[in-house]
Design an enzyme around this catalytic site. Sequence first.
Site, short mmCIF file in Angstrom:
data_model
loop_
_atom_site.label_atom_id
_atom_site.label_comp_id
_atom_site.label_asym_id
_atom_site.label_seq_id
_atom_site.Cartn_x
_atom_site.Cartn_y
_atom_site.Cartn_z
N GLU A 284 0.82 -1.22 0.00
CA GLU A 284 0.00 0.00 0.00
C GLU A 284 0.85 1.26 0.00
O GLU A 284 0.42 2.30 -0.48
CB GLU A 284 -0.91 0.03 1.24
N HIS A 305 9.77 -26.38 -1.83
CA HIS A 305 9.25 -27.54 -2.55
C HIS A 305 8.05 -27.17 -3.40
O HIS A 305 7.35 -28.04 -3.91
CB HIS A 305 8.89 -28.64 -1.54
N LYS A 419 -14.01 -0.60 -3.42
CA LYS A 419 -15.05 -0.30 -2.43
C LYS A 419 -16.23 0.39 -3.10
O LYS A 419 -17.39 0.04 -2.86
CB LYS A 419 -14.50 0.63 -1.33
O1 PA5 Z 1 -4.52 0.76 5.52
C1 PA5 Z 1 -5.69 1.05 5.44
O2 PA5 Z 1 -6.08 2.21 5.43
C2 PA5 Z 1 -6.73 -0.04 5.33
O3 PA5 Z 1 -6.18 -1.33 5.35
C3 PA5 Z 1 -7.69 0.11 6.51
O4 PA5 Z 1 -6.98 -0.08 7.70
C4 PA5 Z 1 -8.81 -0.90 6.40
O5 PA5 Z 1 -9.53 -0.68 5.22
C5 PA5 Z 1 -9.74 -0.80 7.58
O6 PA5 Z 1 -10.28 0.49 7.68
P1 PA5 Z 1 -11.13 0.90 8.94
O7 PA5 Z 1 -10.24 0.85 10.12
O8 PA5 Z 1 -11.66 2.28 8.69
O9 PA5 Z 1 -12.26 -0.12 9.07
#
Ligand code: PA5
Length: 444
Positions: A284, A305, A419
């Site tokens: 990310e 393996h 999303k």
């Molecule tokens: O890194 C990020 O922003 C995402 O992985 C969020 O942590 C994830 O989508 C969860 O979001 P939230 O804490 O608002 O439910």
Amino acid sequence: MIQMDTSNARSFLPADFLTSRLDALEGARQKLETGSGLGGDFTGWVHLPRDYDKEEFARIQAAAQRIRQDSQALVVIGIGGSYLGARAVVELVNSPNFNLTHKNGLEIYFAGNGLSTDAMLEVMELIRDKDWSINVISKSGTTTEPAVAFRIFKNLLEEKYGKEEARKRIYATTDAKRGALKGLADAEGYEEFVVPDAIGGRYSVLTAVGLLPIACAGVDIAALMEGARESMEALAVPGASNPAWEYAAARHALYTAGKKIEILVGYEPSFRFFGEWWKQLFGESEGKEGKGLFPASVEFTADLHSMGQYIQEGERLMLETVVRFQKSSGSIAIPHDPDNVDGLNFLAGKDLSFVAEQAMRGTVLAHVDGGVPNMMVTAPGRDAKSVGALIYFCEYVCGLTGYLMEINPFNQPGVEAYKNNMYALLGKPGYEDKKAELEARLGG
Ligand code: PA5
């Protein structure tokens, strides 16, 4: 505390891979220190091991103690950055089998990290006859997977204990001021913990997001923070001997030279979820604007393996980073066998860890010979303090390389695309036009 060895990548790197980047690394260091770089509003993790909220930390320890007293199971609801760090630490410090070893006395189940009906039914069945509590973790409170799971488990908890008692068994980790979960937690009187504004999900494991479930699992969170603090102090020192600078420079140089995939290698089954956390952290952070090393992970020797063939002889796109732990928790001697049918008597009396060490050394050289640069990160052990140090080391390297790559290592604009499509297809109000467009494209 964390050691870095890039000697097995040197034949793939220019001699000045580090010295030619010292100025850029110093620039990156200053951006992280002062929050003056891209995404600087999200650098709250940089000084967190020193500046964390001590009052909240004590409440986390008290809540964990209470949960361990009044519950046999804890359902931890969260996804992505609100999930992976806690599971990584619980499994790495304890074991992936932590619910079976019963050392801890409290079983921990992770839910809301997907949409599998079968997985949810299984957790519901596993906790049915137990006393249990919930830690729901969501900054926004509107992320579909954990929000759906929370509805379901909250209903179950209320059916079992009644609304009043259920309230006392729900612990909400969420935004300090706003959001759907914050509103609900205030209205219902749940005990609340904070997802800080200045720390994105993938950097949040050392906040209440990770610390409450980790403490519930019996891991010493004070030692975890102490290890992170030691790393923070060591890595803040500029210069070529800084292991994070060396790793960041080598990653960046190898990427620039055409490597596109970084494989994180562990030799411990308990390391698997650390790899999952690491993939989110780096994927990310770097994967944007058409850039970034694709983070993958494998477990050796098992995956030698299966994936070993590709790593040895497939497309030459990879570099490998091995994370090695110096100490095992015990030793196992290989027995002598009078019949020696398997021909292994030459190993009789040797420790299993000796065999593992030679397997690792041989694999490194084979992969280097096959064109895969190898880097080695060594942590003292799998104890809480070492793991805290390792977490901070990874976060810091990620911040540094992000700035070397000239991207914002702290945003994740690409996560919204799926999303929005999902909300539209589910019929969320406000997404009507999008729904029509997507349904037409999908032919339905
Ligand atoms: O890194 C990020 O922003 C995402 O992985 C969020 O942590 C994830 O989508 C969860 O979001 P939230 O804490 O608002 O439910």
